[in-house]
Design an enzyme around this catalytic site. Sequence first.
Site, PDB file in Angstrom:
ATOM      1  N   GLY A 234       0.215   5.192   2.873  1.00 52.99           N
ATOM      2  CA  GLY A 234       0.138   6.518   3.482  1.00 52.99           C
ATOM      3  C   GLY A 234      -1.300   6.842   3.819  1.00 52.99           C
TER       4      GLY A 234
ATOM      5  CB  SER B 154      -4.134  -0.444   1.434  1.00 56.89           C
ATOM      6  OG  SER B 154      -2.755  -0.697   1.599  1.00 56.89           O
ATOM      7  CE  LYS B 155      -6.412   3.227   8.059  1.00 54.80           C
ATOM      8  NZ  LYS B 155      -7.503   2.235   7.927  1.00 54.80           N
ATOM      9  NE  ARG B 156       0.310  -2.955   1.781  1.00 52.54           N
ATOM     10  CZ  ARG B 156       0.838  -2.849   0.577  1.00 52.54           C
ATOM     11  NH1 ARG B 156       2.111  -2.561   0.438  1.00 52.54           N
ATOM     12  NH2 ARG B 156       0.113  -3.049  -0.491  1.00 52.54           N
TER      13      ARG B 156
END
Length: 487
Positions: free
Chosen positions: A256, A252-254
Amino acid sequence: LSSHSTKGEEVRVRFAPSPTGYLHVGGARTALFDWLFARHHGGRFILRIEDTDVERSSPEMVEGILEGMRWLGLDWDEGPFFQSERTERYRAAAQELFKSGHAYYCYCTPESLKERRDLAMKEKKNYKYEGTCRHLSSTEIETKEAAGVPRALRFKVPESGSIEFPDHVFGKIEVAHEQIEDFVLLNSRNHPTYHLSVVVDDMEMRITHVVRGADHVSNTPKQILLYRAFDAEPPEFAHLPLILGPDKAKLSKRHGATSVTAYRDLGYLPEAFRNFLALLGWSPGDNTEIMATDELIERFSLEKINQSNAVFDVQKLDWLNRQYIGASTAERLAPLVQKALESKNVWREEYAGAQKEYFLSTLDLLKSRMHSINDFAESGQAFFTDVYEIDEAAAKKNLKEPDLKELMPLLASRLKALDVFTLETCEQALRALAEEKQVKAGLLINAARVLLTGRAVGPPLFHIMIQLGKERTATRLERISALTFHH
Ligand code: GLU
């Protein structure tokens, strides 16, 4: 596992993104595997945009997806087809199912369904539609119709038996009908649902193999039921393992950047990124990691896809990127580096004209040390502009010796005096000066590299000098007198 479709019949695969976001890593991996499979079999790769969720889809997202695919070189043979343009077709197919007795109207209100779902949740049970409207009498139906109660169309899942299908990755999968609810085909606004539209399209587009993410495994039994109800042969299925971040949580966005074009903007080569994606859940069966596109196409097979989750390892991506950049020709790199220089405002038109040779040979000099395309404009900055930063740590380490204020201009004048300016004559001049002044050659070499490039590490010093030329080299060495150091 059977593979009837690969014999004789043309292979037809599709990538079917929902444009509710940009092309993300998982979608790109799916698209790549579909594409590799099609190309391996000389089949057709079809692009279908699943934009039925009008509120969450946008033309901008569609363009972003196409842009990501183009960047990765995933060319499609048919499409893009847009589901939003085929609504009538899905409605007609739904009517066929109603007429053939495979579907029924459901008059349950959203409120009552929600109540039932909430209750099941409270009791920690999985809610499955009870089939309330499946057994309505014709009088009950007439009453509801007369009252104009909104209705949805539901699929009538057979009461007994089970669905079994061979998945190319996960093997035999079996689900009892009893576990499948009478799912909605048309909602109360007469809008087709995902299961209906995906099956109608896969049938009409004569898809032979559905290769998609493992998050769709649980949808497959419902879809196979639909094929049967339409009296059609289902395609073969291959579900791709999930992609996890290094912490083993779903990517996920977490973790990167998730959109593919963000990797382009970070300076990854598309061929390196494609190679990296290919290894997310697939391997050729030996330890080969670097594979050009032709080799990927040649070696790709569904049978070599792993069941276990893939881990997105950015260090491996960086490693591949370095390998690919180092092995690229300067001509390949030139347009990409140009963009990177342009975005730093250090691009000069001459690099495409009178100074093209200088530009290309600089790329050749630098490429084996570059971490990314953008790195050419960062650590390689001094080769493209005379206004470059001198790295503070490098200066502290290699320029602090007070004698250098005298030695560097002296070196500059010795170099200027050279009749021929070559690797050998530069080196001789520097070593002669070191000997004469009783200092280590390394002191001069390290200081000169920082002055010439702003960095403590880089190509061999004498190559740098030849690349920059006599005048620029001398000017930059003389600049030491203008530098002030904070110790
Ligand atoms: N549109 C679906 C998605 O983006 C894919 C549907 C499919 O591959 O069957 O997840």
